[in-house]
Enzyme design. Structure first.
Site, PDB file in Angstrom:
ATOM      1  N   ASP A 143     -15.391   2.134  -2.352  1.00 26.22           N
ATOM      2  CA  ASP A 143     -14.864   1.820  -3.689  1.00 26.22           C
ATOM      3  C   ASP A 143     -13.955   2.990  -4.055  1.00 26.22           C
ATOM      4  O   ASP A 143     -14.379   4.150  -3.969  1.00 26.22           O
ATOM      5  CB  ASP A 143     -16.032   1.732  -4.692  1.00 26.22           C
ATOM      6  CG  ASP A 143     -15.591   1.218  -6.064  1.00 26.22           C
ATOM      7  OD1 ASP A 143     -16.251   0.304  -6.582  1.00 26.22           O
ATOM      8  OD2 ASP A 143     -14.609   1.752  -6.635  1.00 26.22           O
ATOM      9  N   THR A 158     -15.984  -6.731  -5.425  1.00 22.13           N
ATOM     10  CA  THR A 158     -14.788  -6.259  -6.139  1.00 22.13           C
ATOM     11  C   THR A 158     -14.270  -7.406  -7.006  1.00 22.13           C
ATOM     12  O   THR A 158     -14.659  -8.549  -6.805  1.00 22.13           O
ATOM     13  CB  THR A 158     -13.668  -5.897  -5.139  1.00 22.13           C
ATOM     14  OG1 THR A 158     -13.219  -7.122  -4.545  1.00 22.13           O
ATOM     15  CG2 THR A 158     -14.131  -4.954  -4.065  1.00 22.13           C
ATOM     16  N   ALA A 164     -18.773 -12.621  -5.196  1.00 19.82           N
ATOM     17  CA  ALA A 164     -17.878 -11.980  -6.181  1.00 19.82           C
ATOM     18  C   ALA A 164     -16.777 -12.956  -6.595  1.00 19.82           C
ATOM     19  O   ALA A 164     -16.892 -13.627  -7.624  1.00 19.82           O
ATOM     20  CB  ALA A 164     -17.304 -10.696  -5.611  1.00 19.82           C
ATOM     21  N   ARG A 165     -15.751 -13.050  -5.792  1.00 14.95           N
ATOM     22  CA  ARG A 165     -14.667 -13.972  -6.099  1.00 14.95           C
ATOM     23  C   ARG A 165     -14.123 -14.563  -4.808  1.00 14.95           C
ATOM     24  O   ARG A 165     -13.937 -13.839  -3.805  1.00 14.95           O
ATOM     25  CB  ARG A 165     -13.511 -13.244  -6.825  1.00 14.95           C
ATOM     26  CG  ARG A 165     -13.736 -13.048  -8.315  1.00 14.95           C
ATOM     27  CD  ARG A 165     -13.750 -14.387  -9.058  1.00 14.95           C
ATOM     28  NE  ARG A 165     -14.022 -14.295 -10.467  1.00 14.95           N
ATOM     29  CZ  ARG A 165     -15.224 -14.396 -11.049  1.00 14.95           C
ATOM     30  NH1 ARG A 165     -16.301 -14.552 -10.313  1.00 14.95           N
ATOM     31  NH2 ARG A 165     -15.363 -14.360 -12.350  1.00 14.95           N
ATOM     32  N   GLU A 185     -12.086 -23.636  -6.520  1.00 15.67           N
ATOM     33  CA  GLU A 185     -13.392 -24.138  -6.952  1.00 15.67           C
ATOM     34  C   GLU A 185     -13.230 -25.394  -7.796  1.00 15.67           C
ATOM     35  O   GLU A 185     -12.378 -25.400  -8.691  1.00 15.67           O
ATOM     36  CB  GLU A 185     -14.121 -23.056  -7.756  1.00 15.67           C
ATOM     37  CG  GLU A 185     -14.581 -21.922  -6.857  1.00 15.67           C
ATOM     38  CD  GLU A 185     -15.381 -20.850  -7.604  1.00 15.67           C
ATOM     39  OE1 GLU A 185     -15.787 -21.074  -8.763  1.00 15.67           O
ATOM     40  OE2 GLU A 185     -15.591 -19.788  -7.010  1.00 15.67           O
ATOM     41  N   ASP A 221     -20.945 -17.886  -2.576  1.00 10.56           N
ATOM     42  CA  ASP A 221     -21.192 -18.491  -3.893  1.00 10.56           C
ATOM     43  C   ASP A 221     -19.875 -18.858  -4.564  1.00 10.56           C
ATOM     44  O   ASP A 221     -19.858 -19.564  -5.555  1.00 10.56           O
ATOM     45  CB  ASP A 221     -21.963 -17.466  -4.755  1.00 10.56           C
ATOM     46  CG  ASP A 221     -22.336 -18.028  -6.126  1.00 10.56           C
ATOM     47  OD1 ASP A 221     -22.833 -19.168  -6.168  1.00 10.56           O
ATOM     48  OD2 ASP A 221     -22.151 -17.323  -7.140  1.00 10.56           O
ATOM     49  N   HIS A 281     -21.126 -21.336  -7.316  1.00  8.31           N
ATOM     50  CA  HIS A 281     -20.833 -20.253  -8.271  1.00  8.31           C
ATOM     51  C   HIS A 281     -22.012 -20.064  -9.246  1.00  8.31           C
ATOM     52  O   HIS A 281     -21.868 -20.207 -10.460  1.00  8.31           O
ATOM     53  CB  HIS A 281     -19.538 -20.552  -9.038  1.00  8.31           C
ATOM     54  CG  HIS A 281     -18.890 -19.326  -9.610  1.00  8.31           C
ATOM     55  ND1 HIS A 281     -17.544 -19.164  -9.687  1.00  8.31           N
ATOM     56  CD2 HIS A 281     -19.414 -18.193 -10.146  1.00  8.31           C
ATOM     57  CE1 HIS A 281     -17.252 -18.001 -10.240  1.00  8.31           C
ATOM     58  NE2 HIS A 281     -18.388 -17.396 -10.534  1.00  8.31           N
ATOM     59  N   GLY A 336     -23.941 -17.215  -9.379  1.00 14.96           N
ATOM     60  CA  GLY A 336     -24.337 -15.801  -9.527  1.00 14.96           C
ATOM     61  C   GLY A 336     -24.949 -15.475 -10.872  1.00 14.96           C
ATOM     62  O   GLY A 336     -25.977 -14.805 -10.969  1.00 14.96           O
ATOM     63  N   ALA A 337     -24.336 -15.979 -11.926  1.00 19.15           N
ATOM     64  CA  ALA A 337     -24.773 -15.592 -13.266  1.00 19.15           C
ATOM     65  C   ALA A 337     -25.747 -16.595 -13.859  1.00 19.15           C
ATOM     66  O   ALA A 337     -26.123 -16.480 -15.030  1.00 19.15           O
ATOM     67  CB  ALA A 337     -23.545 -15.487 -14.166  1.00 19.15           C
TER      68      ALA A 337
HETATM   69  N1  NAD Z   1     -20.804 -15.116  -8.615  1.00 18.54           N
HETATM   70  C1  NAD Z   1     -20.869 -14.928  -9.898  1.00 18.54           C
HETATM   71  O1  NAD Z   1     -21.291 -15.788 -10.631  1.00 18.54           O
HETATM   72  C2  NAD Z   1     -20.478 -13.610 -10.461  1.00 18.54           C
HETATM   73  C3  NAD Z   1     -21.178 -13.089 -11.552  1.00 18.54           C
HETATM   74  C4  NAD Z   1     -20.803 -11.856 -12.068  1.00 18.54           C
HETATM   75  C5  NAD Z   1     -19.737 -11.176 -11.505  1.00 18.54           C
HETATM   76  N2  NAD Z   1     -19.058 -11.732 -10.484  1.00 18.54           N
HETATM   77  C6  NAD Z   1     -17.941 -11.023  -9.873  1.00 18.54           C
HETATM   78  O2  NAD Z   1     -18.467  -9.925  -9.129  1.00 18.54           O
HETATM   79  C7  NAD Z   1     -17.492  -8.922  -9.022  1.00 18.54           C
HETATM   80  C8  NAD Z   1     -18.096  -7.561  -9.362  1.00 18.54           C
HETATM   81  O3  NAD Z   1     -18.583  -7.555 -10.688  1.00 18.54           O
HETATM   82  P1  NAD Z   1     -19.086  -6.187 -11.346  1.00 18.54           P
HETATM   83  O4  NAD Z   1     -19.698  -6.549 -12.646  1.00 18.54           O
HETATM   84  O5  NAD Z   1     -19.859  -5.384 -10.376  1.00 18.54           O
HETATM   85  O6  NAD Z   1     -17.689  -5.503 -11.604  1.00 18.54           O
HETATM   86  P2  NAD Z   1     -17.380  -3.926 -11.719  1.00 18.54           P
HETATM   87  O7  NAD Z   1     -16.087  -3.840 -12.420  1.00 18.54           O
HETATM   88  O8  NAD Z   1     -18.544  -3.217 -12.281  1.00 18.54           O
HETATM   89  O9  NAD Z   1     -17.205  -3.485 -10.205  1.00 18.54           O
HETATM   90  C9  NAD Z   1     -16.094  -3.816  -9.420  1.00 18.54           C
HETATM   91  C10 NAD Z   1     -15.811  -2.625  -8.542  1.00 18.54           C
HETATM   92  O10 NAD Z   1     -14.826  -2.991  -7.601  1.00 18.54           O
HETATM   93  C11 NAD Z   1     -14.083  -1.814  -7.331  1.00 18.54           C
HETATM   94  N3  NAD Z   1     -12.816  -2.113  -6.679  1.00 18.54           N
HETATM   95  C12 NAD Z   1     -11.651  -2.501  -7.247  1.00 18.54           C
HETATM   96  N4  NAD Z   1     -10.704  -2.626  -6.284  1.00 18.54           N
HETATM   97  C13 NAD Z   1     -11.299  -2.308  -5.101  1.00 18.54           C
HETATM   98  C14 NAD Z   1     -10.847  -2.259  -3.767  1.00 18.54           C
HETATM   99  N5  NAD Z   1      -9.568  -2.553  -3.431  1.00 18.54           N
HETATM  100  N6  NAD Z   1     -11.734  -1.906  -2.813  1.00 18.54           N
HETATM  101  C15 NAD Z   1     -13.008  -1.610  -3.124  1.00 18.54           C
HETATM  102  N7  NAD Z   1     -13.501  -1.617  -4.380  1.00 18.54           N
HETATM  103  C16 NAD Z   1     -12.649  -1.987  -5.352  1.00 18.54           C
HETATM  104  C17 NAD Z   1     -13.916  -1.184  -8.699  1.00 18.54           C
HETATM  105  O11 NAD Z   1     -13.611   0.191  -8.589  1.00 18.54           O
HETATM  106  C18 NAD Z   1     -15.285  -1.416  -9.302  1.00 18.54           C
HETATM  107  O12 NAD Z   1     -16.141  -0.309  -9.131  1.00 18.54           O
HETATM  108  C19 NAD Z   1     -16.349  -9.358  -9.939  1.00 18.54           C
HETATM  109  O13 NAD Z   1     -15.383 -10.004  -9.151  1.00 18.54           O
HETATM  110  C20 NAD Z   1     -16.998 -10.382 -10.840  1.00 18.54           C
HETATM  111  O14 NAD Z   1     -16.077 -11.289 -11.358  1.00 18.54           O
HETATM  112  C21 NAD Z   1     -19.412 -12.917  -9.934  1.00 18.54           C
HETATM  113  O1  2HG Z   2     -21.137 -18.670 -14.507  1.00 27.20           O
HETATM  114  C1  2HG Z   2     -20.174 -18.099 -14.965  1.00 27.20           C
HETATM  115  O2  2HG Z   2     -19.851 -18.133 -16.143  1.00 27.20           O
HETATM  116  C2  2HG Z   2     -19.351 -17.209 -14.023  1.00 27.20           C
HETATM  117  C3  2HG Z   2     -19.955 -15.878 -13.930  1.00 27.20           C
HETATM  118  C4  2HG Z   2     -19.184 -14.883 -13.144  1.00 27.20           C
HETATM  119  O3  2HG Z   2     -18.321 -15.396 -12.244  1.00 27.20           O
HETATM  120  C5  2HG Z   2     -18.562 -13.821 -14.006  1.00 27.20           C
HETATM  121  O4  2HG Z   2     -17.448 -13.440 -13.710  1.00 27.20           O
HETATM  122  O5  2HG Z   2     -19.219 -13.362 -14.933  1.00 27.20           O
END
Ligand code: NAD
Ligand code: 2HG
Length: 526
Positions: A170, A202, A230-231, A260, A255, A279, A281-282
């Site tokens: 990171d 990320t 993540a995404r 999507e 996920d 999707h 995760g949350a």
């Molecule tokens: N599946 C789901 O339902 C779900 C739920 C919550 C979050 N998410 C996704 O999960 C991901 C992480 O969420 P989070 O809350 O930990 O976010 P966060 O902002 O706390 O962490 C993301 C990290 O990625 C790092 N980053 C950015 N660019 C990078 C790169 N090129 N290489 C390596 N690291 C890099 C950032 O420095 C940061 O520390 C996000 O994409 C968020 O949208 C998905």
């Molecule tokens: O279920 C959701 O709302 C998506 C959650 C997740 O992708 C987020 O970015 O918080």
């Protein structure tokens, strides 16, 4: 009454505070198309979404009352942030509430892919007693984590407890922090070459799009497993399908998807090595309540013009800096507002000087309030989100200076507004026990609280003039609440600052301007 539209399924328990607020009406309507949303959004002050509603520029331009878009979750990739910023719509998210839920799903996915639980389940319920599902243990395996923010760090902690070696990448992960959570640092390619499991956490950005693609699959350890909660798009989906065919990837759990929901013929959907979820995760009761509570609280603050913290389209302000700056926001805005009202002509430059206590912190949030103040009577829809953007788009140059000394004040904010016709300067301070005080107008020392209706009268310091102003206002039934006179030298030019109980009618202002020794009269409201 503020109207809030909830256009995605969001926990009712979480938004209870919105239902309870006597100044808010909540309408829940999920699954609307863009056109349907455009047709109704004009009635609403706030829009609350999860990830289904795509909040486009068209929706925002129809949302003429829209002040805030609340995202009950982390990712805001379904909201056009640039369009929101241009329109001064504040976008807030709930970054913390679903961290644990997503971290736990990641772990569930990692264990499922290690032990092929979904595949075994499918066969068992289909009547087949197949005991050939031989999995792998997590213990003593290397987990690579790309993205060590909130979720990545929580995954790392749990992986350590499972006896895994963790390598993380990171750009913002320091060696100290990595050491504290027991993670070794590595580059993307080092991680890819060593890891038995890789999980990505990320955001999806131009830099992280296809962070894992063909060149990474080419150097991967054979038989490794990949997880993406993540995404979609961080891992190149098509390159991964090839890597599975080549035996490089033994299993994967996704996920999230590049598109999507994925098309029915998406190659992941009938690949026995790939586990998929929609999707989720949350999607825990706790996370949904948490994010809805966080976002509702913030929406209420914004609607009620109270301080808020999680604006995505404003740079973050650390709590320690906010504590120092917050008391100055009102003062800065008032200074800007007075200058915006008294300066004649189009403003082309604003020079802000911070002195005393303010020089050690990043004062840019305060500068926003000043700039907002300068233009607030001229630009509709202006707020602290779009103030700098609007000023820059009008070619206004903003200069910020800091000086160690502030004469006799412990803190001083001095702002000069320049137009082609003139330059106007105002200085203000926070005085212990007295609050916000304006202490200088141009070259004149003054001391007043900027509130309500003000009259600023430039005049020559001659006997009788104060009496004449008082009489003229009195005979026109304009009551003077306070009066201040500032001058540099006896008999020279001077300024009179009056607070009056109601705004003075224009004929009274004209009469005042016509008085001998009065140079000009400016009426304003703060
Ligand atoms: N599946 C789901 O339902 C779900 C739920 C919550 C979050 N998410 C996704 O999960 C991901 C992480 O969420 P989070 O809350 O930990 O976010 P966060 O902002 O706390 O962490 C993301 C990290 O990625 C790092 N980053 C950015 N660019 C990078 C790169 N090129 N290489 C390596 N690291 C890099 C950032 O420095 C940061 O520390 C996000 O994409 C968020 O949208 C998905
Ligand atoms: O279920 C959701 O709302 C998506 C959650 C997740 O992708 C987020 O970015 O918080």
């Amino acid at each position: 009454m503020y109207k809030v539209l909830v256009s995605d399924p969001i926990s009712d328990m979480g938004i209870q505070m919105l239902y309870d607020a006597t100044d808010v009406e909540v309408v829940k309507q999920s699954g609307l198309s863009e056109d349907e949303l455009i047709a109704i959004i004009g009635d609403y002050d706030a829009l609350l979404v999860r990830s289904q509603t795509k909040v486009t520029e068209k929706i925002m331009s129809a949302g003429t009352r829209l002040k805030v878009i609340g995202r009950a979750g982390v990712g805001v990739d379904n909201i056009d942030l640039e369009a929101a910023t241009k329109r001064g719509i504040i976008v807030i998210n709930a970054p913390d509430g679903n961290t644990i839920a997503t971290c736990e799903l990641t772990f569930a996915m990692m264990m499922s892919t290690a032990r092929m639980i979904p595949q075994a389940y499918k066969k068992t319920v289909g009547g087949e007693w197949d005991r050939k599902f031989i999995g792998v243990e997590l213990r003593n395996k290397t987990l690579g984590i790309l993205g060590m923010g909130r979720i990545g760090s929580e995954v790392a902690k749990r992986a350590k407890v499972f006896g895994m070696e963790v390598i993380g990448y990171d750009p913002f992960l320091t060696e100290e922090r990595a050491e504290k959570i027991g993670v070794k640092l590595g580059t993307v390619n080092e991680i890819v070459a060593q890891a038995d499991f890789i999980t990505v956490h990320t955001p999806l950005t131009p830099e992280t799009r296809h962070l894992i693609s063909k060149p990474q699959f080419d150097i991967m350890k054979k038989g490794m497993r990949l997880i993406n909660c993540a995404r979609g798009g961080i891992i190149d989906e098509m390159a991964m399908v090839e890597a599975i065919e080549q035996g490089i990837v033994a299993g994967a759990a996704f996920d999230v998807f590049e598109v999507e929901p994925p098309q029915q013929d998406h190659p992941f959907l009938n690949n026995p090595k790939v586990i998929v979820t929609p999707h989720l995760g949350a999607s825990t009761i706790e996370a949904q309540e948490n994010v809805a509570i966080d976002v509702s609280e913030e929406v209420l603050h914004i609607l009620r013009n109270e301080p808020f913290k999680n604006a995505v389209n404003l740079p973050p302000v650390p709590a320690n800096v906010l504590n120092i700056l917050q008391p100055y926001f009102g003062l800065g805005e008032k200074i800007g507002s007075i200058l915006g009202q008294i300066a004649q002509g189009a403003v082309y430059e604003i020079v802000v000087n911070y002195a005393g206590d303010l020089i050690d912190v990043d004062t840019s949030p305060l500068t926003r309030y000043i700039v907002k103040g300068v233009f607030e009577k001229q630009l509709e829809g202006l707020n602290i989100v779009n103030a700098m953007h609007l000023a820059k788009s009008r070619d206004v140059n903003i200069v910020v200076q800091k000086s160690n000394t502030s004469n006799s004040f412990t803190n001083l904010v001095t702002v000069t507004v320049k137009t082609k016709q003139e330059e106007k300067t105002l200085a203000g301070t926070l005085l212990a026990g007295y609050g916000e005080r304006i202490v200088r107008i141009d070259q004149y020392p003054v001391d007043f609280a900027a509130e309500g209706n003000l009259l600023l009268i430039s005049h020559n310091d001659k006997p009788g003039i104060i009496g004449r102003v008082g009489t003229l206002l009195g005979t026109n039934n304009v009551n003077i609440a306070t009066m201040q006179v500032g001058r540099k030298v006896i008999g020279g030019s001077a300024i009179m600052v009056l607070t009056i109980d109601k705004s003075a009618p224009s004929n009274v202002l004209d009469e005042l301007s016509e008085q001998a020794e009065i140079v000009n009269v400016r009426a304003l409201t703060v």
